[in-house]
Design an enzyme around this catalytic site. Structure first.
Site, PDB file in Angstrom:
ATOM      1  N   HIS A 116       0.841  -1.203   0.000  1.00 12.26           N
ATOM      2  CA  HIS A 116       0.000   0.000   0.000  1.00 12.26           C
ATOM      3  C   HIS A 116       0.882   1.261   0.000  1.00 12.26           C
ATOM      4  O   HIS A 116       1.867   1.322   0.723  1.00 12.26           O
ATOM      5  CB  HIS A 116      -0.842  -0.060   1.283  1.00 12.26           C
ATOM      6  N   SER A 140      -6.438  -0.661  -5.072  1.00 11.49           N
ATOM      7  CA  SER A 140      -6.540  -0.963  -3.643  1.00 11.49           C
ATOM      8  C   SER A 140      -7.547  -2.105  -3.493  1.00 11.49           C
ATOM      9  O   SER A 140      -8.195  -2.502  -4.462  1.00 11.49           O
ATOM     10  CB  SER A 140      -6.897   0.277  -2.834  1.00 11.49           C
ATOM     11  N   MET A 175      -8.055  12.084  -5.101  1.00 10.08           N
ATOM     12  CA  MET A 175      -9.337  11.515  -4.662  1.00 10.08           C
ATOM     13  C   MET A 175      -9.404  10.007  -4.780  1.00 10.08           C
ATOM     14  O   MET A 175      -8.869   9.403  -5.698  1.00 10.08           O
ATOM     15  CB  MET A 175     -10.485  12.101  -5.500  1.00 10.08           C
ATOM     16  N   GLY A 306      -7.928  20.927  -3.733  1.00  8.12           N
ATOM     17  CA  GLY A 306      -6.742  20.719  -2.903  1.00  8.12           C
ATOM     18  C   GLY A 306      -6.450  21.862  -1.949  1.00  8.12           C
ATOM     19  O   GLY A 306      -5.604  21.747  -1.067  1.00  8.12           O
ATOM     20  N   GLN A 307      -7.172  22.968  -2.106  1.00 12.96           N
ATOM     21  CA  GLN A 307      -6.889  24.126  -1.242  1.00 12.96           C
ATOM     22  C   GLN A 307      -7.267  23.838   0.208  1.00 12.96           C
ATOM     23  O   GLN A 307      -6.657  24.366   1.136  1.00 12.96           O
ATOM     24  CB  GLN A 307      -7.631  25.364  -1.747  1.00 12.96           C
ATOM     25  N   ASP A 308      -8.274  22.976   0.398  1.00 15.24           N
ATOM     26  CA  ASP A 308      -8.635  22.591   1.772  1.00 15.24           C
ATOM     27  C   ASP A 308      -7.415  21.990   2.474  1.00 15.24           C
ATOM     28  O   ASP A 308      -7.116  22.320   3.623  1.00 15.24           O
ATOM     29  CB  ASP A 308      -9.795  21.581   1.745  1.00 15.24           C
TER      30      ASP A 308
HETATM   31  P1  NAI Z   1     -11.273  13.904  -0.087  1.00 11.00           P
HETATM   32  O1  NAI Z   1     -12.680  13.501  -0.382  1.00 11.00           O
HETATM   33  O2  NAI Z   1     -10.999  14.457   1.248  1.00 11.00           O
HETATM   34  O3  NAI Z   1     -10.822  14.977  -1.160  1.00 11.00           O
HETATM   35  C1  NAI Z   1     -10.883  14.715  -2.533  1.00 11.00           C
HETATM   36  C2  NAI Z   1     -10.346  15.920  -3.285  1.00 11.00           C
HETATM   37  O4  NAI Z   1     -11.253  17.014  -3.158  1.00 11.00           O
HETATM   38  C3  NAI Z   1      -9.011  16.413  -2.715  1.00 11.00           C
HETATM   39  O5  NAI Z   1      -8.179  16.822  -3.753  1.00 11.00           O
HETATM   40  C4  NAI Z   1      -9.425  17.594  -1.844  1.00 11.00           C
HETATM   41  O6  NAI Z   1      -8.378  18.528  -1.722  1.00 11.00           O
HETATM   42  C5  NAI Z   1     -10.572  18.158  -2.651  1.00 11.00           C
HETATM   43  N1  NAI Z   1     -11.504  18.917  -1.811  1.00 11.00           N
HETATM   44  C6  NAI Z   1     -12.116  18.523  -0.677  1.00 11.00           C
HETATM   45  N2  NAI Z   1     -12.889  19.497  -0.193  1.00 11.00           N
HETATM   46  C7  NAI Z   1     -12.776  20.540  -1.040  1.00 11.00           C
HETATM   47  C8  NAI Z   1     -13.357  21.834  -1.108  1.00 11.00           C
HETATM   48  N3  NAI Z   1     -14.195  22.264  -0.180  1.00 11.00           N
HETATM   49  N4  NAI Z   1     -13.026  22.633  -2.138  1.00 11.00           N
HETATM   50  C9  NAI Z   1     -12.159  22.210  -3.073  1.00 11.00           C
HETATM   51  N5  NAI Z   1     -11.574  20.997  -3.085  1.00 11.00           N
HETATM   52  C10 NAI Z   1     -11.899  20.173  -2.077  1.00 11.00           C
HETATM   53  O7  NAI Z   1     -10.273  12.704  -0.349  1.00 11.00           O
HETATM   54  P2  NAI Z   1     -10.557  11.157  -0.448  1.00 11.00           P
HETATM   55  O8  NAI Z   1     -11.226  10.844  -1.722  1.00 11.00           O
HETATM   56  O9  NAI Z   1     -11.216  10.747   0.796  1.00 11.00           O
HETATM   57  O10 NAI Z   1      -9.071  10.565  -0.471  1.00 11.00           O
HETATM   58  C11 NAI Z   1      -8.244  10.710   0.677  1.00 11.00           C
HETATM   59  C12 NAI Z   1      -6.883  10.134   0.443  1.00 11.00           C
HETATM   60  O11 NAI Z   1      -6.943   8.729   0.387  1.00 11.00           O
HETATM   61  C13 NAI Z   1      -6.150  10.563  -0.813  1.00 11.00           C
HETATM   62  O12 NAI Z   1      -4.883  11.045  -0.423  1.00 11.00           O
HETATM   63  C14 NAI Z   1      -5.966   9.269  -1.615  1.00 11.00           C
HETATM   64  O13 NAI Z   1      -4.766   9.212  -2.364  1.00 11.00           O
HETATM   65  C15 NAI Z   1      -5.953   8.254  -0.513  1.00 11.00           C
HETATM   66  N6  NAI Z   1      -6.292   6.909  -0.968  1.00 11.00           N
HETATM   67  C16 NAI Z   1      -5.293   5.997  -1.095  1.00 11.00           C
HETATM   68  C17 NAI Z   1      -5.574   4.718  -1.468  1.00 11.00           C
HETATM   69  C18 NAI Z   1      -4.492   3.713  -1.645  1.00 11.00           C
HETATM   70  O14 NAI Z   1      -4.779   2.543  -1.811  1.00 11.00           O
HETATM   71  N7  NAI Z   1      -3.245   4.089  -1.641  1.00 11.00           N
HETATM   72  C19 NAI Z   1      -6.962   4.272  -1.727  1.00 11.00           C
HETATM   73  C20 NAI Z   1      -7.911   5.342  -1.624  1.00 11.00           C
HETATM   74  C21 NAI Z   1      -7.590   6.612  -1.236  1.00 11.00           C
END
Ligand code: NAI
Length: 349
Positions: A116, A140, A175, A306-308
């Site tokens: 992972h 994943s 995301m 990504g600004q959050d």
């Molecule tokens: P999230 O739902 O928190 O955010 C998704 C995207 O939306 C991000 O780029 C975030 O900056 C943007 N965002 C959120 N609120 C915002 C707003 N108010 N205005 C503008 N943009 C906004 O993220 P999610 O989908 O929960 O993923 C979290 C992490 O999990 C990520 O880093 C992802 O790489 C990781 N992940 C890793 C996995 C793996 O197997 N390595 C599997 C699934 C996720």
């Protein structure tokens, strides 16, 4: 509990180093984990260390991998990670992709047989810090119902994109292709908080707000997130000759076995398409334009994607990163791992 990023990284490094990773690999893995917490992506930071430590200690991550990097064409390569920590392999593979894209304008580097790799924007940002566009996708474990399905097939298969703006600014999108990442459910469990009823379903396929009742996650935007998960699985699984779909290994099934996961990095060099400084200026203009859009009712302002996380990163830099007390307690303890993940039902408490 609030800690500095440096302290958090050192604590996590020590724990996974004691579990069996070399100091060099523990340092890279801890850097990726601390990056996640520092940007408020707590689902992929310290909350996972106990799990990684157990997997490392039980041999389910290769602590002495034999990495092989093979260029297969002018812009393509395959990095065999020999089931090392995904954080480490994905970071080193991105270093190679950056070198290739600087020379040829484009790099597609498949990373096969890894563990992972965490919050994957770490890797797209590596490229953007070099004034390149970074994209990355990875597999994943299957825990997401296909649109209209009642059993999981794809993983939360994330997608990240990062582009460089002026003066070191980075526009970072990252995301899971689900409404929320599985780690967010774990985070809610660790904080004993409810989740919105749009994230996941219980054993009957009904929406649930109890993070302990989750039996599968829902794709983002129904058939659209489902289609993106399929794309990610093809690019980071089938393309690399790896297990795919519901044959992708489980996070918890057997912590003594390697996971054989896949990831794909794509790096684009803007200089091969347009004037670089104009490109970066326009990325910054995009960020500013988005911030200047009139906010909707109930919104204070429009953030660029990504600004959050950028805002949280800055706040944490000033005040320290907020870590759940229980997790901090484990990090500062002498316990290497709590032996609680092996053969665990992925959806179990
Ligand atoms: P999230 O739902 O928190 O955010 C998704 C995207 O939306 C991000 O780029 C975030 O900056 C943007 N965002 C959120 N609120 C915002 C707003 N108010 N205005 C503008 N943009 C906004 O993220 P999610 O989908 O929960 O993923 C979290 C992490 O999990 C990520 O880093 C992802 O790489 C990781 N992940 C890793 C996995 C793996 O197997 N390595 C599997 C699934 C996720």
């Amino acid at each position: 509990m609030r800690v500095t990023k440096h302290k958090l990284k050192e604590l996590m490094k020590e724990k996974i180093n004691k579990a069996g990773l070399s100091e060099e690999h523990a340092d890279i893995a801890a850097d990726v984990l601390a990056f996640a917490d520092a940007r408020g992506i707590h689902s992929h930071g310290a909350v996972r260390v106990d799990y990684y430590a157990e997997r490392i200690a039980k041999g389910g991550l290769n602590a002495n991998p034999d990495f092989k990097f093979e260029k297969t064409g002018p812009s393509t390569a395959v990095f065999d990670g020999d089931n090392a920590s995904g954080h480490v392999a994905a970071k080193l593979a991105m270093d190679e992709a950056i070198k290739m894209a600087k020379e040829s304008g484009l790099a597609a580097v498949g990373i096969k047989r890894i563990g992972h790799s965490g919050a994957i924007s770490y890797f797209s940002r590596q490229a953007a810090k070099e004034q390149l566009i970074g994209l990355s996708v990875c597999q994943s474990d299957p825990m997401v119902v296909p649109f209209g399905g009642a059993e999981p097939y794809y993983g939360t298969n994330p997608i990240t994109f990062c582009a460089p703006g002026k003066d070191g600014a980075l526009l970072t999108f990252d995301m899971a292709t689900t409404v929320q990442a599985w780690g967010k459910v774990l985070d809610a469990r660790s904080k004993h908080k409810d989740i919105p009823d749009t994230w996941a379903v219980n054993e009957k396929g009904e929406p649930t707000t109890n993070p302990f009742d989750v039996k599968a996650l829902l794709p983002a935007a129904g058939p659209k997130g489902y289609g993106l998960a399929m794309m990610v699985d093809i690019l980071s699984g089938i393309l690399l000759g790896l297990p795919f779909g519901n044959k992708v290994s489980s996070m918890y099934h057997d912590l003594t076995e390697y996971r054989n996961l896949g990831q794909l990095h794509i790096v684009i060099n803007p200089e091969f398409f347009t004037d670089l400084s104009g490109f970066m200026e326009n990325i910054t203009k995009t960020m500013n334009d988005l911030n200047n859009i009139k906010p909707a009712t109930d919104f204070d302002r429009v953030l660029y994607p990504g600004q959050d996380a950028d805002i949280r990163e800055q706040q944490y830099e000033e005040k320290g990163i907020e870590i759940v007390d229980e997790i901090y307690g484990y990090l500062v303890s002498d316990i290497i791992h709590n032996n609680s993940y092996d053969h665990k039902d992925p959806f179990a408490e």
